[in-house]
Motif scaffolding. Structure first.
Motif, PDB file in Angstrom:
ATOM      1  N   SER A  18     -16.156  -6.379   1.974  1.00  0.00           N
ATOM      2  CA  SER A  18     -15.168  -5.644   1.531  1.00  0.00           C
ATOM      3  C   SER A  18     -14.090  -6.399   0.947  1.00  0.00           C
ATOM      4  O   SER A  18     -13.803  -7.416   1.476  1.00  0.00           O
ATOM      5  N   ALA A  19     -13.513  -6.109   0.241  1.00  0.00           N
ATOM      6  CA  ALA A  19     -12.015  -6.395  -0.142  1.00  0.00           C
ATOM      7  C   ALA A  19     -10.911  -6.071   0.930  1.00  0.00           C
ATOM      8  O   ALA A  19     -10.724  -4.810   1.097  1.00  0.00           O
ATOM      9  N   THR A  20     -10.501  -6.918   1.673  1.00  0.00           N
ATOM     10  CA  THR A  20      -9.455  -6.626   2.609  1.00  0.00           C
ATOM     11  C   THR A  20      -8.454  -5.981   2.249  1.00  0.00           C
ATOM     12  O   THR A  20      -7.897  -4.633   2.640  1.00  0.00           O
ATOM     13  N   ASN A  21      -7.828  -5.980   1.016  1.00  0.00           N
ATOM     14  CA  ASN A  21      -6.523  -5.163   0.582  1.00  0.00           C
ATOM     15  C   ASN A  21      -6.947  -3.785   0.207  1.00  0.00           C
ATOM     16  O   ASN A  21      -6.131  -3.115  -0.100  1.00  0.00           O
ATOM     17  N   PHE A  22      -8.260  -3.687  -0.005  1.00  0.00           N
ATOM     18  CA  PHE A  22      -8.733  -2.374  -0.653  1.00  0.00           C
ATOM     19  C   PHE A  22      -8.876  -1.210   0.908  1.00  0.00           C
ATOM     20  O   PHE A  22      -8.549  -0.542   0.798  1.00  0.00           O
ATOM     21  N   MET A  23      -9.142  -2.151   2.174  1.00  0.00           N
ATOM     22  CA  MET A  23      -9.412  -1.411   3.240  1.00  0.00           C
ATOM     23  C   MET A  23      -8.228  -1.242   3.942  1.00  0.00           C
ATOM     24  O   MET A  23      -8.044  -0.291   4.453  1.00  0.00           O
ATOM     25  N   ILE A  24      -7.460  -2.342   4.059  1.00  0.00           N
ATOM     26  CA  ILE A  24      -6.212  -1.919   5.187  1.00  0.00           C
ATOM     27  C   ILE A  24      -4.808  -2.654   4.640  1.00  0.00           C
ATOM     28  O   ILE A  24      -4.999  -3.438   3.765  1.00  0.00           O
ATOM     29  N   ARG A  25      -3.716  -2.423   4.984  1.00  0.00           N
ATOM     30  CA  ARG A  25      -2.548  -3.024   5.024  1.00  0.00           C
ATOM     31  C   ARG A  25      -1.836  -2.737   6.191  1.00  0.00           C
ATOM     32  O   ARG A  25      -1.416  -1.729   6.708  1.00  0.00           O
ATOM     33  N   THR A  31      -3.447   2.098  -2.692  1.00  0.00           N
ATOM     34  CA  THR A  31      -3.443   2.951  -1.353  1.00  0.00           C
ATOM     35  C   THR A  31      -4.670   2.549  -0.246  1.00  0.00           C
ATOM     36  O   THR A  31      -5.846   2.910  -1.086  1.00  0.00           O
ATOM     37  N   PRO A  32      -4.603   1.997   0.678  1.00  0.00           N
ATOM     38  CA  PRO A  32      -5.816   1.325   1.263  1.00  0.00           C
ATOM     39  C   PRO A  32      -6.809   2.531   1.596  1.00  0.00           C
ATOM     40  O   PRO A  32      -6.369   3.592   2.065  1.00  0.00           O
ATOM     41  N   PHE A  33      -7.973   2.114   1.648  1.00  0.00           N
ATOM     42  CA  PHE A  33      -9.017   3.196   2.213  1.00  0.00           C
ATOM     43  C   PHE A  33      -8.726   3.740   3.874  1.00  0.00           C
ATOM     44  O   PHE A  33      -9.079   4.864   3.787  1.00  0.00           O
ATOM     45  N   VAL A  34      -8.107   2.922   4.623  1.00  0.00           N
ATOM     46  CA  VAL A  34      -7.761   3.551   5.882  1.00  0.00           C
ATOM     47  C   VAL A  34      -6.612   4.824   5.667  1.00  0.00           C
ATOM     48  O   VAL A  34      -6.779   5.703   6.266  1.00  0.00           O
ATOM     49  N   LEU A  83     -18.381   2.751   9.135  1.00  0.00           N
ATOM     50  CA  LEU A  83     -17.473   1.482   8.718  1.00  0.00           C
ATOM     51  C   LEU A  83     -17.659   0.457   9.666  1.00  0.00           C
ATOM     52  O   LEU A  83     -17.747   0.897  10.946  1.00  0.00           O
ATOM     53  N   VAL A  84     -18.005  -0.728   9.388  1.00  0.00           N
ATOM     54  CA  VAL A  84     -17.994  -1.954  10.397  1.00  0.00           C
ATOM     55  C   VAL A  84     -16.737  -2.690  10.195  1.00  0.00           C
ATOM     56  O   VAL A  84     -16.370  -3.106   9.132  1.00  0.00           O
ATOM     57  N   ALA A  85     -16.016  -2.573  11.320  1.00  0.00           N
ATOM     58  CA  ALA A  85     -14.564  -3.445  11.398  1.00  0.00           C
ATOM     59  C   ALA A  85     -14.501  -4.181  12.590  1.00  0.00           C
ATOM     60  O   ALA A  85     -14.190  -3.523  13.569  1.00  0.00           O
ATOM     61  N   GLY A  86     -14.809  -5.364  12.583  1.00  0.00           N
ATOM     62  CA  GLY A  86     -14.791  -6.230  13.843  1.00  0.00           C
ATOM     63  C   GLY A  86     -13.212  -6.705  13.854  1.00  0.00           C
ATOM     64  O   GLY A  86     -12.881  -7.432  14.934  1.00  0.00           O
ATOM     65  N   GLY A  87     -12.628  -6.785  12.459  1.00  0.00           N
ATOM     66  CA  GLY A  87     -11.294  -7.829  12.674  1.00  0.00           C
ATOM     67  C   GLY A  87     -10.101  -6.928  12.736  1.00  0.00           C
ATOM     68  O   GLY A  87      -8.903  -7.515  12.747  1.00  0.00           O
ATOM     69  N   SER A  88     -10.092  -5.557  12.646  1.00  0.00           N
ATOM     70  CA  SER A  88      -8.836  -5.034  12.772  1.00  0.00           C
ATOM     71  C   SER A  88      -9.016  -3.563  13.435  1.00  0.00           C
ATOM     72  O   SER A  88      -9.962  -2.965  13.257  1.00  0.00           O
ATOM     73  N   SER A  89      -7.950  -3.270  14.084  1.00  0.00           N
ATOM     74  CA  SER A  89      -8.066  -1.910  14.799  1.00  0.00           C
ATOM     75  C   SER A  89      -7.443  -0.799  14.026  1.00  0.00           C
ATOM     76  O   SER A  89      -7.231   0.271  14.392  1.00  0.00           O
ATOM     77  N   ALA A  90      -7.249  -0.982  12.693  1.00  0.00           N
ATOM     78  CA  ALA A  90      -6.360  -0.226  12.007  1.00  0.00           C
ATOM     79  C   ALA A  90      -7.035   1.183  11.840  1.00  0.00           C
ATOM     80  O   ALA A  90      -6.582   2.108  11.535  1.00  0.00           O
ATOM     81  N   PHE A  91      -8.528   1.280  11.918  1.00  0.00           N
ATOM     82  CA  PHE A  91      -9.431   2.337  11.695  1.00  0.00           C
ATOM     83  C   PHE A  91      -9.374   3.286  12.994  1.00  0.00           C
ATOM     84  O   PHE A  91      -9.901   4.244  12.981  1.00  0.00           O
ATOM     85  N   ALA A 132     -10.503   3.338  22.437  1.00  0.00           N
ATOM     86  CA  ALA A 132      -9.861   3.061  21.202  1.00  0.00           C
ATOM     87  C   ALA A 132      -8.739   4.020  20.630  1.00  0.00           C
ATOM     88  O   ALA A 132      -7.615   3.521  20.383  1.00  0.00           O
ATOM     89  N   HIS A 133      -9.065   5.306  20.755  1.00  0.00           N
ATOM     90  CA  HIS A 133      -7.948   6.175  20.721  1.00  0.00           C
ATOM     91  C   HIS A 133      -6.758   5.938  21.722  1.00  0.00           C
ATOM     92  O   HIS A 133      -5.550   6.190  21.311  1.00  0.00           O
ATOM     93  N   GLU A 134      -7.027   5.862  22.852  1.00  0.00           N
ATOM     94  CA  GLU A 134      -5.950   5.342  23.705  1.00  0.00           C
ATOM     95  C   GLU A 134      -5.193   4.220  23.416  1.00  0.00           C
ATOM     96  O   GLU A 134      -3.925   4.231  23.572  1.00  0.00           O
ATOM     97  N   LEU A 135      -5.607   3.163  22.832  1.00  0.00           N
ATOM     98  CA  LEU A 135      -5.154   1.853  22.420  1.00  0.00           C
ATOM     99  C   LEU A 135      -4.144   2.251  21.287  1.00  0.00           C
ATOM    100  O   LEU A 135      -3.070   1.523  21.299  1.00  0.00           O
TER     101      LEU A 135
END
Ligand code: ADP
Ligand code: MG
Length: 585
Positions: A360-367, A383-386, A402-410, A432-435
């Motif tokens: 994925s393109a990081t800037n497409f996924m999150i900001r 407008t990022p996918f998140v 979605l596989v996302a090991g590098g960001s908690s944004a989702f 994860a929700h609690e965090l």
């Protein structure tokens, strides 16, 4: 015609290759009819096309395994694998039946119809220089070819040796056929059950997901692989009408995020789900990985061409001033290509999106927050996918895994979070929700309208519901009459003078399926009239395939070549990558 093919071929020995043409026709060998449909013009041209056919009355296959449409697909798949084994036994390499992969798919190699059983082969007719090797040709066509047909299609002659170890090919056996057809029935039943149970994906306990190597679709040795086990929270048990019980992890409709350390098996699960749109053969390890058949893998693909996509849900106010509600480019960026892939998948009917951070393109996924603070919304086209993943679900009914090991944004937008720990999945949604300080209930009530963050005039609501794209009448019919589509391996289709790049289309399985896509493009060329939308045309192709099968789409009345049926998603993906595509505006 009951002429003597063998003596004709013996007489042709040593004559110039062109005179082979005269052997075209139909010949009878006991219960086997041989059709020589096309004879190559010279020894280096593409191989000749032959068919062998046995009537039902002689073949004597059990009717209950070879009548229903889906059963015929599985039985033909079985016969294809068995046919390769028969050819290996005969040690006849000039005869080519086509090699299937791990999937049970509708193909042209073996035809089962009401009247009988037919195999379609390619054959390289032997030559020395440009002279016919007539005696060898006689062995191939009048001895081995009928022999092949008898061994494959005369059910009475099948041994009852136990089916092989579940490899890619196997000697024909009655039990092997029955098991193969039953497995396919069970897989289809499980799939329809998933739909009713609100699940978009299922991974059976005991599945082996990793493959032997990066360039092989065969399973990893079971002594090396960690066998799949569902987290108890997501476990479903399904009793099938055959009496078989299947238990495994169900992925519910919604937004599911797969997290975990690097190398802990995240991409491997996603890839298995990607291929779960197709049923797999016994022994593959993914027999019970079954998903939403419309699921489509979405990745960044910079450099691809885009024609008239409405990507305004994701991209607005490009510095070039391009209209992103009708976005065209010959060279898309990472983010615009991923946006295009996504909206095109939805246009082609995807109800589930599969996205891996690796592609994925990081800037497409999150900001992240600091970047939002530094770059004012009106200076950021994306407008990022998140921010869009929940409106996609609530407004379009489109689920995401979605596989996302590098960001908690989702975490804030996920209905389910699954963590992989040394290839073992755990349900960690509550943590994860609690965090991020939310509860599942917050997801229900979250606003999904326009995005205050971007400040642009692109409310989410209308943007996914793009106006239908309508190809022009000549969209696939350029001036040159030589306009035929032909697969060049599984990565490219040659279309007239142009090439369509298929390398990023992850769910296209092999060259035969690429050939199926090529035939579908030629069929689409006939449908496009400047009024029919892409979506309507794709539905028409599918109806045609359902009614007439793959043979129908080729327009050939004899040997159709070796084709595998593609999904409409892959047909659309190829069309959308065609650089000569033109649309009505
Ligand atoms: P990630 O995406 O989490 O970084 P991958 O899915 O790419 O990890 O897997 C990393 C490696 O582990 C790959 O070589 C893959 O074949 C292997 N692997 C994945 N799942 C398993 C498993 N269940 N058992 C054994 N090896 C596995
Ligand atoms: Mg990965």
């Amino acid at each position: 015609r009951q002429s003597n093919l063998a003596s004709t071929l013996h007489n042709l020995d040593g004559r110039s290759y062109g005179s082979l043409k005269q052997i075209r026709g139909r010949y009878t060998f006991g219960p086997v009819t041989v059709f020589i449909d096309r004879v190559q013009a010279d020894p280096f041209a593409s191989p000749s096309k032959v068919r062998v056919r046995v009537d039902r009355a002689d073949a004597k296959f059990p009717l209950d395994l070879t009548t229903d449409r889906a059963d015929r697909i599985a039985a033909a798949d079985y016969l294809l694998r068995a046919g390769n084994e028969v050819l290996a036994k005969l040690d006849q390499r000039a005869l080519i039946l086509g090699r299937p992969g791990q999937e049970i798919l509708e193909r042209t190699n073996i035809l089962i119809d009401d009247a009988g059983f037919e195999a379609r082969l390619l054959v390289n007719l032997p030559a020395r220089g440009r002279r016919i090797l007539g005696h060898q040709a006689a062995d191939i066509l009048t001895r081995d070819l009928p022999d092949f047909a008898e061994r494959l299609f005369l059910f009475d002659r099948w041994s009852d040796a136990p089916a092989g170890s579940g490899g890619n090919t196997h000697a024909p056996s009655a039990k092997g056929l029955a098991d193969h057809v039953q497995l396919h029935r069970d897989q289809l039943e499980l799939r329809s059950h998933l739909g009713e149970a609100g699940l978009i994906g299922f991974v059976g306990n005991g599945a082996i997901l990793p493959r032997k190597s990066g360039d092989s679709d065969l399973p990893m040795k079971s002594s090396d692989a960690v066998v799949f086990t569902s987290p108890p929270e997501l476990e479903h048990t399904v009793e099938l009408s055959s009496g078989r019980t299947v238990a495994g992890m169900g992925i519910p409709r919604g937004v599911t995020v797969i997290v975990g350390g690097g190398y802990h098996g995240k991409s491997t699960i996603l890839r298995a789900l990607e291929r779960g749109v197709y049923p797999h053969i016994a022994g593959d390890g993914r027999e019970w990985v079954i998903g939403d058949p419309t699921a489509t893998s979405i990745r960044a693909e910079d450099g691809r061409a885009v024609t008239g996509d409405d990507i305004s849900a994701f991209i607005n106010n490009l510095p070039s001033g391009s209209d992103t509600r009708f976005f065209s480019t010959t060279n898309a960026s990472g983010s615009t290509s991923q946006a295009a892939n996504l909206v095109e998948a939805i246009e082609a009917g995807a109800n589930t999106l599969l996205i891996d951070e690796d592609t994925s393109a990081t800037n497409f996924m999150i900001r992240d927050e600091r970047m939002r603070a530094l770059i004012p919304a009106e200076r950021e086209p994306i407008t990022p996918f998140v921010d869009r993943v929940r409106p996609l679900l609530t407004e379009q009914g489109v689920s995401t895994v979605l596989v996302a090991g590098g960001s908690s944004a989702f975490f804030e937008v996920a209905d389910h979070v699954i963590a992989l720990d040394a290839y073992v999945p755990k349900e960690v949604t509550d943590q994860a929700h609690e965090l991020v300080g939310i509860t599942a209930a917050d997801l229900e009530t979250a606003p999904t309208g326009s995005d205050p963050d971007t400040g642009s005039d692109s409310p989410a609501a209308h943007a996914f519901a793009a106006a239908p794209r309508v190809p022009t009448a000549k969209a696939l019919r350029p001036a040159a009459k030589t306009k035929t589509a032909r697969a060049k391996g599984s990565d490219r289709i040659q279309f007239g003078r142009d090439f369509i790049d298929l390398i990023a289309i992850a769910q296209l399985v092999d060259t035969q399926q690429a050939s199926g896509v090529a035939e579908a493009l030629e069929y689409l060329a006939e449908i496009f009239d400047g009024r029919t939308s892409l979506t309507e045309a794709l539905a028409e192709v599918e109806d045609m395939l359902d009614a007439e099968g793959l043979d129908g789409i080729t327009g050939h009345r004899d040997h159709p070549g070796h084709l595998t049926r593609p999904r409409r998603q892959e047909i659309a993906a190829a069309l959308n990558r065609y650089r000569g595509l033109s649309l009505e505006r």
